[in-house]
Scaffold this motif. Structure first.
Motif, PDB file in Angstrom:
ATOM      1  N   PRO A 193      24.723  13.729   7.378  1.00  0.00           N
ATOM      2  CA  PRO A 193      26.140  14.121   7.369  1.00  0.00           C
ATOM      3  C   PRO A 193      26.727  14.110   5.963  1.00  0.00           C
ATOM      4  CG  PRO A 193      25.698  12.577   9.133  1.00  0.00           C
ATOM      5  CD  PRO A 193      24.457  12.605   8.310  1.00  0.00           C
ATOM      6  N   GLU A 194      26.349  13.124   5.204  1.00  0.00           N
ATOM      7  CA  GLU A 194      26.863  13.025   3.829  1.00  0.00           C
ATOM      8  C   GLU A 194      26.431  14.219   2.999  1.00  0.00           C
ATOM      9  OE1 GLU A 194      26.750   9.847   0.078  1.00  0.00           O
ATOM     10  OE2 GLU A 194      25.784   9.341   1.990  1.00  0.00           O
TER      11      GLU A 194
ATOM     12  N   GLU B  69      28.877  21.394   1.539  1.00  0.00           N
ATOM     13  CA  GLU B  69      29.971  22.250   1.992  1.00  0.00           C
ATOM     14  C   GLU B  69      31.064  22.314   0.917  1.00  0.00           C
ATOM     15  OE1 GLU B  69      33.038  22.652   5.816  1.00  0.00           O
ATOM     16  OE2 GLU B  69      32.086  20.737   5.361  1.00  0.00           O
ATOM     17  N   ALA B  70      31.372  21.175   0.310  1.00  0.00           N
ATOM     18  CA  ALA B  70      32.411  21.144  -0.713  1.00  0.00           C
ATOM     19  C   ALA B  70      32.034  22.031  -1.901  1.00  0.00           C
ATOM     20  CB  ALA B  70      32.636  19.693  -1.169  1.00  0.00           C
TER      21      ALA B  70
ATOM     22  N   GLU C 215      37.021  17.143   4.020  1.00  0.00           N
ATOM     23  CA  GLU C 215      35.969  16.244   4.466  1.00  0.00           C
ATOM     24  C   GLU C 215      35.330  15.517   3.277  1.00  0.00           C
ATOM     25  OE1 GLU C 215      36.401  19.254   5.414  1.00  0.00           O
ATOM     26  OE2 GLU C 215      36.828  19.080   7.581  1.00  0.00           O
ATOM     27  N   ALA C 216      35.167  16.249   2.143  1.00  0.00           N
ATOM     28  CA  ALA C 216      34.544  15.623   0.990  1.00  0.00           C
ATOM     29  C   ALA C 216      35.434  14.533   0.408  1.00  0.00           C
ATOM     30  CB  ALA C 216      34.255  16.675  -0.080  1.00  0.00           C
TER      31      ALA C 216
ATOM     32  N   LEU D 260      35.342  11.529   2.700  1.00  0.00           N
ATOM     33  CA  LEU D 260      34.073  10.813   2.518  1.00  0.00           C
ATOM     34  C   LEU D 260      34.128   9.945   1.263  1.00  0.00           C
ATOM     35  CD1 LEU D 260      31.135  10.300   3.307  1.00  0.00           C
ATOM     36  CD2 LEU D 260      30.516  12.342   1.974  1.00  0.00           C
TER      37      LEU D 260
ATOM     38  N   THR E 129      37.007  19.894  -0.621  1.00  0.00           N
ATOM     39  CA  THR E 129      37.327  20.064   0.809  1.00  0.00           C
ATOM     40  C   THR E 129      37.913  18.764   1.321  1.00  0.00           C
ATOM     41  OG1 THR E 129      35.164  19.313   1.563  1.00  0.00           O
ATOM     42  CG2 THR E 129      35.432  21.673   1.134  1.00  0.00           C
TER      43      THR E 129
ATOM     44  N   ILE F 180      28.398  17.369   4.052  1.00  0.00           N
ATOM     45  CA  ILE F 180      29.782  17.384   3.556  1.00  0.00           C
ATOM     46  C   ILE F 180      29.818  17.760   2.072  1.00  0.00           C
ATOM     47  CG2 ILE F 180      31.787  15.925   3.067  1.00  0.00           C
ATOM     48  CD1 ILE F 180      31.070  14.361   5.651  1.00  0.00           C
ATOM     49  N   GLU F 181      28.941  17.161   1.282  1.00  0.00           N
ATOM     50  CA  GLU F 181      28.926  17.441  -0.168  1.00  0.00           C
ATOM     51  C   GLU F 181      28.535  18.880  -0.452  1.00  0.00           C
ATOM     52  OE1 GLU F 181      26.300  14.572  -1.785  1.00  0.00           O
ATOM     53  OE2 GLU F 181      27.745  12.915  -1.707  1.00  0.00           O
TER      54      GLU F 181
END
Length: 503
Positions: A44-45, A51-52, A21-22, A25, A19, A48-49
Motif C-alpha cells: 500500500p505504501e 500514485e503521487a 493519500e501521500a 501517509l 496527493t 500511494i507514493e
C-alpha cells in the motif's frame, strides 16, 4: 489561530503538489500511526507514493499542454522570461561598467597626480621607461631622478605643473617665453626668448643641480665660472696670426633630440630625459590673432632658446666633443684654441702660422661632422699689421680695448661733463646712461689701470643724472627662488642689454 491557518495552508500546498493519500501517509508516519517496517516498504505504501509521483507528472504535462495549445500565450511567457532575464543582465552590466569607470577614473587621477603619460605629439615616446642608471648618476654626483614624481619632488612643485611646463603644444593660448629682438653689433637682429618666471625657476633648478655639475672642456670660456672674455683672449696675446670664426645659428642648431640625448647620457631614464629636454627647449612659434583670441602656433622643431639660463651650459656640454677634436688638431699644428659660446678662436706664431690653411680645412670638416655650421661672413684671418681682436679685446701686445673707440668714449664724457647728456648717444643704444655704465665696466675689466678712472667719471655723471638702474648681484639659487614667487606674466618693456647678459 494564525498558526493553525498557516499549517492548514501548508497542508493544502503539499496536497496540491502531491496527493491527499501521500500527505496522509507522510503525516501518519510522522505521528507514529503507520509503522515503518525494516527493509522494503509495504505494497500500500508503494502504491500511494507511486500514485503521487504519477499524478504530479500528469499535472505538469497537462499544464504544458495547456500552454502549448495557446501558442501566443506560450510565446508571450517565453518573451516575458527572456525580457526579465535581459533586464536583470543589463542592470548588472550597467553596475559593472559604472564600477569599472569609477575605478578607472580613480586610477587615472592617481596616476596623473604621480606620473606623466603624454606630453604631446612626437615627444611622448619612451615616457614609460623609468629606469635610470643609478650608478652613473651617483658617480657624476647628480640627483637621482627616475620619473616625473621624482622631478616634481626635487623641484618642490606638483606633477601637474611639471606637465604644464614641459608639454609640447602645437597650438596654445599661452606661451612660456617672451620674445623680442636686440640689435647685433655687426648688424641685423638677434631673437631673445626670455622664459616666464615659473619656467625660469625650473630651468635654474636644472642648471644648478644638474648642468653645473658636469665638467666642460678646458677650451670653453663662455658662461664658465671664473672665466670671461678676458680669459678667452689671453691665450692669443701677441700671436702672429689670429683666426676668428662664428658658428651660425648656434643655439637653434641644438635640437630637442640632442638635448634629450644629453640628459640620457648622464644616466637618466627616458622619461626624465624627455621632461628635462622639453623644459630646456622651445619651438619657433607664430603669434596669431583669431576672433579676439591670441594663439601661439609652433612652426618647427624644438631647439635651445637664446635667453634660457640652461642654454649656455647645455651648449658647453654638447660641444665637449667638438672642443676635444678642435683642440686636438690645433695642438697638432701648434695653434692655440679657445671657444666663447659660438665664437671660435685659433692663433699661432712662427712657423706654425704657415699651417693656417691646413688648420682651416680640418676645422671646417670637424664642425660639419658635429652638425654645426660656420657663419660664412664671420670668418676672419688676422695677420701681422692688423688689429687683432678676440671677443672684443685687442690682443696685439696685451689685452686692451680698441684705442680709437676708447678715445671717442673719453670725448663723449668730456662733452657730457661740459654740456650735459642732451643730444648725446653711445653706439646704437637707446639708453645712454646704461650703455655708458656697461662700457666703463668693460674697460675696467680688460684694463683696470685705464678703466677705473673712467668708471669714476661715469659714476659721477650717473649720480648727477639720478641714474637708478642698479643690478643686484644674486646667486642662481636666489634668482630661482624669486622666480618661483612670481606669476607667469610678461613685461612689455623693451630690454636693452648685451645678448650674453640675458642668462
Amino acid at each position: 489561530m494564525a498558526g493553525s491557518q498557516n499549517t492548514r495552508q501548508q497542508l493544502y500546498d503539499r496536497i496540491k503538489a502531491s496527493t491527499k493519500e501521500a500527505v496522509i501517509l507522510e503525516e501518519m508516519k510522522r505521528l507514529g500511526f503507520w509503522k515503518s517496517e525494516e527493509g522494503m516498504p509495504s505494497l500500500p505504501e508503494l502504491i500511494i507514493e507511486k500514485e503521487a509521483v504519477l499524478i504530479k507528472e500528469v499535472r505538469e504535462l497537462v499544464e504544458q499542454q495547456r500552454k502549448y495549445k495557446n501558442k501566443e500565450e506560450a510565446l508571450k511567457e517565453v518573451r516575458k522570461l527572456r525580457l526579465e532575464k535581459s533586464k536583470l543582465k543589463r542592470e548588472e552590466n550597467k553596475k559593472t561598467r559604472k564600477q569599472k569607470r569609477e575605478e578607472k577614473a580613480a586610477h587615472w587621477k592617481e596616476r596623473k597626480e604621480k606620473d606623466i603619460l603624454y606630453l604631446g605629439e612626437k615627444v611622448s615616446k619612451g615616457l614609460n621607461n623609468k629606469e635610470s642608471d643609478l650608478a652613473k648618476l651617483t658617480s657624476l654626483q647628480l640627483p637621482v631622478l627616475q620619473n616625473a614624481e621624482d622631478i616634481a619632488a626635487a623641484m618642490g612643485i606638483p606633477v601637474g605643473q611639471v606637465r604644464f611646463l614641459s608639454f609640447h603644444r602645437i597650438v596654445s593660448k599661452t606661451t612660456h617665453y617672451r620674445h623680442f629682438y636686440i640689435p647685433k653689433k655687426t648688424g641685423g637682429k638677434r631673437l631673445i626668448s626670455t622664459p616666464m618666471p615659473r619656467l625660469k625657476s625650473a630651468q635654474y633648478w636644472v642648471l644648478i643641480n644638474v648642468l653645473d655639475k658636469i665638467l666642460t672642456h678646458d677650451a670653453a670660456h663662455g658662461f664658465v665660472k671664473k672665466r670671461s672674455i678676458v680669459s678667452n683672449a689671453l691665450p692669443h696675446v701677441k700671436a702672429e696670426v689670429v683666426i676668428n670664426m662664428d658658428l651660425k645659428d648656434f643655439f637653434p642648431s641644438i635640437s630637442y633630440v640632442r638635448v634629450k640625448g644629453l640628459f640620457q647620457s648622464f644616466g637618466y631614464s627616458e622619461q626624465v630625459a624627455t621632461i628635462l629636454g622639453l623644459i630646456c627647449t622651445e619651438p619657433e612659434s607664430d603669434e596669431i590673432e583669431l576672433d579676439g583670441e591670441t594663439y601661439f602656433a609652433a612652426n618647427g622643431e624644438r631647439f635651445l632658446p637664446q635667453g634660457a639660463p640652461t642654454s649656455p651650459a647645455i651648449t658647453n656640454i654638447i660641444c665637449r666633443k667638438l672642443d676635444v677634436r678642435l683642440k686636438g688638431i690645433a695642438s697638432k699644428l701648434n695653434f692655440n684654441y679657445t671657444r666663447y659660446a659660438d665664437d671660435l678662436t685659433f692663433s699661432a706664431s712662427g712657423e706654425s702660422a704657415a699651417s693656417t690653411k691646413t688648420l682651416l680645412g680640418f676645422v671646417k670638416k670637424i664642425i660639419k661632422e658635429e652638425n654645426l655650421n660656420i657663419h660664412p661672413d664671420k670668418l676672419r684671418v688676422l695677420r701681422k699689421g692688423a688689429r687683432k681682436e678676440v671677443t672684443g679685446i685687442v690682443v696685439n701686445d696685451k689685452p686692451s680695448v680698441n684705442a680709437k673707440e676708447l678715445d671717442r668714449f673719453r670725448a663723449l664724457l668730456f662733452q657730457i661733463e661740459k654740456d650735459g647728456i642732451g643730444g648725446k648717444h653711445w653706439k646704437n643704444s637707446n639708453n645712454l646712461l646704461a650703455s655708458m655704465k656697461g662700457y666703463a665696466s668693460f674697460v675696467a675689466m680688460v684694463n683696470p689701470e685705464k678703466g677705473n678712472p673712467i668708471k669714476e667719471r661715469v659714476n659721477k655723471i650717473l649720480a648727477a643724472n639720478q641714474f637708478t638702474h642698479v643690478i643686484k648681484h644674486k646667486s642662481k639659487a636666489m634668482i630661482a627662488k624669486d622666480a618661483a614667487k612670481n606669476t607667469n606674466t610678461a613685461s612689455t618693456s623693451e630690454v636693452k642689454k648685451p645678448w650674453w647678459k640675458f642668462w
